[in-house]
Design a protein around this motif. Structure first.
Motif, PDB file in Angstrom:
ATOM      1  N   ASN A 107       0.821  -1.217   0.000  1.00 48.84           N
ATOM      2  CA  ASN A 107       0.000   0.000   0.000  1.00 48.84           C
ATOM      3  C   ASN A 107       0.854   1.266   0.000  1.00 48.84           C
ATOM      4  O   ASN A 107       0.586   2.229   0.716  1.00 48.84           O
ATOM      5  CB  ASN A 107      -0.961  -0.003   1.196  1.00 48.84           C
ATOM      6  N   ASN A 108       1.893   1.207  -0.831  1.00 53.71           N
ATOM      7  CA  ASN A 108       2.791   2.350  -1.014  1.00 53.71           C
ATOM      8  C   ASN A 108       3.482   2.766   0.281  1.00 53.71           C
ATOM      9  O   ASN A 108       3.960   3.890   0.405  1.00 53.71           O
ATOM     10  CB  ASN A 108       2.019   3.538  -1.606  1.00 53.71           C
ATOM     11  N   GLY A 109       3.494   1.859   1.268  1.00 53.47           N
ATOM     12  CA  GLY A 109       4.141   2.154   2.545  1.00 53.47           C
ATOM     13  C   GLY A 109       3.403   3.166   3.390  1.00 53.47           C
ATOM     14  O   GLY A 109       3.940   3.658   4.392  1.00 53.47           O
ATOM     15  N   GLU A 110       2.141   3.461   3.029  1.00 53.75           N
ATOM     16  CA  GLU A 110       1.422   4.564   3.677  1.00 53.75           C
ATOM     17  C   GLU A 110       0.389   4.131   4.702  1.00 53.75           C
ATOM     18  O   GLU A 110      -0.234   4.991   5.344  1.00 53.75           O
ATOM     19  CB  GLU A 110       0.731   5.424   2.623  1.00 53.75           C
ATOM     20  N   PHE A 111       0.196   2.833   4.862  1.00 52.93           N
ATOM     21  CA  PHE A 111      -0.803   2.432   5.854  1.00 52.93           C
ATOM     22  C   PHE A 111      -0.123   2.231   7.208  1.00 52.93           C
ATOM     23  O   PHE A 111       0.495   1.210   7.472  1.00 52.93           O
ATOM     24  CB  PHE A 111      -1.534   1.159   5.415  1.00 52.93           C
ATOM     25  N   HIS A 112      -0.241   3.246   8.029  1.00 53.12           N
ATOM     26  CA  HIS A 112       0.229   3.204   9.411  1.00 53.12           C
ATOM     27  C   HIS A 112      -0.627   4.183  10.194  1.00 53.12           C
ATOM     28  O   HIS A 112      -1.296   5.043   9.606  1.00 53.12           O
ATOM     29  CB  HIS A 112       1.722   3.542   9.514  1.00 53.12           C
ATOM     30  N   GLU A 113      -0.634   4.081  11.520  1.00 48.23           N
ATOM     31  CA  GLU A 113      -1.607   4.802  12.338  1.00 48.23           C
ATOM     32  C   GLU A 113      -0.944   5.728  13.349  1.00 48.23           C
ATOM     33  O   GLU A 113      -0.045   5.328  14.083  1.00 48.23           O
ATOM     34  CB  GLU A 113      -2.517   3.816  13.069  1.00 48.23           C
ATOM     35  N   SER A 114      -1.447   6.948  13.401  1.00 47.10           N
ATOM     36  CA  SER A 114      -0.899   7.915  14.355  1.00 47.10           C
ATOM     37  C   SER A 114      -1.188   7.518  15.793  1.00 47.10           C
ATOM     38  O   SER A 114      -0.391   7.808  16.690  1.00 47.10           O
ATOM     39  CB  SER A 114      -1.471   9.308  14.091  1.00 47.10           C
ATOM     40  N   LEU A 115      -2.320   6.862  16.046  1.00 48.44           N
ATOM     41  CA  LEU A 115      -2.634   6.460  17.413  1.00 48.44           C
ATOM     42  C   LEU A 115      -1.598   5.478  17.941  1.00 48.44           C
ATOM     43  O   LEU A 115      -1.383   5.381  19.155  1.00 48.44           O
ATOM     44  CB  LEU A 115      -4.028   5.841  17.491  1.00 48.44           C
TER      45      LEU A 115
END
Length: 576
Positions: A107-115
């Motif tokens: 996913n283009n390395g973009e699926f991560h969560e600020s929480l």
């Protein structure tokens, strides 16, 4: 709620002080108020085993921020060079171990969560780890990419872009997911002040929340709020009126940070909207934050919000069919284990507790006793149960027979905990039939290809440093020393303040080690000195089943009593 006039306690306090007949009168002892559901919890949870939370917090940070980890699970962090929202590199952490939706090449390395990332940075900072300069990275600056400008919302959000929104972890459709990152960001900015661009972001968030509360005008009956359109929205998510607690908190923090009275006015407006609710709308974490904010506003600004009612809403949980029914604080014994104090669903499968929620609820409620000391005993008792039961999420602290992945303690060296603790297995594992409790996680449910180890949750473990900074052992087992200042963000913390609760049915003498030698120890509950000119340690006595809130004062300093408040050098040390 009901007032408990404990005459025996007052008699004990009086007898303890009888040797000093010249003691100055600083006011009557603060009558303790019970939280009814806390009264159902055991004073002496069993079996008892207090985790070294500070050590666990350091281990977690050392592992998840290691790009070259040699542990069997491998690295949990990667760099994201997409430069969403800001022209800078950021990073991602796995939400759960080996979640197939995540990583540098997915996913283009973009699926991560600020929480996840914000909680990890906050917890590390609280235990003394400098996240602005760690292995060549300023992680505090890097998390600013979650400040969503590209979509026009101009607040911190759980993802950097809507392109990964539907992959999981709410994006613009689930209100607490949109508000809570801003709570955490403000807290991180208090721990790590002066980071480039941080104040600009804080100010913009405050303006957005100020406008939002003005538009809402006391009506928070929405599933989420569109901060670009400035419009409340309703979808399939239960209405989240407790988002008012998050708005109120951020706006009050912004008022303390910037001094803008518009923020104070809107903080009051948001908390008033929360106070005007007629039933619990508890949803994840924002209601306890609202209760804390109400307590501070009462103490510092003279408002009269019903904090006790809000605490009941938290602990008793949601009973309305239109809310997140059953969400509250667990009071139970599962198998051989006391699990009281944990947050989660009281009703799902006999009970489903979550580590993240259980830890983060302590963040507002422990410092709250500085402003509402009548809840000192109740919060102390709850925290004893909560801290004890929270260990059970870690694979090295629960028997193999009670967890879904036995024998995998070495996979992350038991640094990453299970997401949840269930009364009973819900994944039909024959080995776990009739077993209570079961350490488990929802990771395998999120995607058909997620491996079993996705039950180990970084998202859930990330705030472990909050407990690490807050909880200390004493020489008396089960008597904890809780730091009331460490998460009392944007406040005056001139004098160290600690909450201690005695769960025994007789008084105990506790060896108290002050932050600095030679201080006087004053209890704002009994309104008495517990020790004078304490050296490296002092012995203090706590009556049976009672609590004290100890303020460490310079030796010999004068305490002034005015308008029922206690002052030291123009600083209020007791509001009641």
């Amino acid at each position: 709620m009901r007032l408990i006039f404990n005459l025996l306690t007052f008699a004990c306090i009086a007898s303890l002080l009888s040797c000093n007949t010249a003691e100055v009168y600083y006011g009557d002892p603060v009558v303790q108020v019970n939280i009814n559901r806390v009264e159902l919890m055991p004073n002496m949870p069993q079996p008892y085993d207090l985790l070294d939370w500070k050590e666990k917090g350091g281990q977690f940070d050392g592992y998840v921020f290691d790009f070259d980890s040699r542990l069997p699970a491998g690295p949990m962090i990667w760099l994201d060079n997409n430069q969403r929202n800001l022209p800078q590199q950021t990073f991602g952490l796995f939400t759960a171990v080996h979640d197939v939706r995540q990583g540098a090449d997915v996913n283009n390395g973009e699926f991560h969560e600020s929480l996840n990332s914000l909680a990890a940075i906050l917890g590390a900072g609280l235990i003394g780890i400098d996240k602005t300069n760690q292995n060549g990275y300023n992680f505090v600056k890097m998390i600013q990419n979650y400040f969503n400008t590209d979509n026009g919302w101009n607040i911190m959000m759980n993802n950097t872009t809507p392109e990964v929104a539907l992959l999981g972890g709410g994006y613009g459709r689930d209100w607490w997911y949109d508000v809570f990152p801003n709570v955490l960001f403000y807290n991180v900015c208090d721990v790590f002040p002066g980071v480039e661009n941080a104040e600009n972001i804080q100010r913009t968030i405050a303006e957005q929340f100020c406008k939002a509360d003005s538009v809402l005008n006391g009506n928070y009956d929405y599933s989420y709020f569109d901060y670009a359109q400035m419009k409340g929205m309703i979808n399939n998510i239960p209405l989240q009126q407790d988002a008012a607690g998050g708005h109120g908190y951020v706006l009050y923090a912004a008022y303390k940070q910037f001094g803008d009275k518009r923020y104070l006015a809107r903080a009051k407006s948001a908390i008033e909207a929360l106070d005007n609710q007629t039933e619990s709308r508890f949803y994840e974490v924002l209601l306890p934050i609202g209760a804390y904010t109400a307590a501070r506003l009462n103490a510092e600004e003279g408002t009269e919000y019903n904090v006790g009612k809000m605490l009941d809403w938290v602990f008793e949980g949601v009973k309305s069919e239109n809310g997140r029914t059953g969400w509250g604080i667990i009071v139970d014994k599962w198998g051989e284990y006391d699990v009281s104090g944990l947050q989660g669903s009281i009703t799902d499968g006999g009970g489903y507790a979550f580590l993240m929620n259980s830890i983060k609820m302590a963040m507002p409620l422990v410092p709250m006793v500085k402003y509402e000391p009548e809840f000192a005993r109740a919060i102390g008792k709850w925290m004893l149960n909560n801290a004890n039961a929270s260990r059970l999420f870690f694979p090295d602290k629960i028997p193999d027979g009670n967890q879904w992945l036995p024998g995998m303690q070495g996979y992350t060296n038991s640094v990453v905990a299970y997401e949840g603790l269930r009364y009973a297995d819900d994944l039909n594992n024959p080995r776990l039939t009739g077993v209570h409790p079961v350490a488990i996680g929802d990771g395998p449910k999120w995607h058909k290809d997620n491996p079993p180890e996705s039950m180990f949750s970084l998202y859930s473990t990330a705030p472990v440093g909050i407990f690490g900074a807050m909880i200390e052992k004493t020489n008396v087992e089960k008597v904890l020393k809780l730091n009331c200042n460490v998460t009392d963000f944007y406040s005056d913390r001139t004098y160290p303040v600690f909450l201690l609760y005695n769960p025994y049915n007789e008084s105990v003498k506790v060896k108290y080690t002050p932050v600095k030698e030679g201080v006087d120890l004053f209890d704002i509950v009994s309104k008495t000195y517990l020790a004078r000119s304490a050296g490296g340690s002092a012995e203090i006595e706590i009556p049976a089943d009672q609590a004290c809130v100890v303020v460490e004062l310079p030796p010999g300093v004068g305490i002034k009593r005015e308008n029922n408040k206690l002052w030291v050098d123009k600083k209020i040390i007791s509001y009641k």
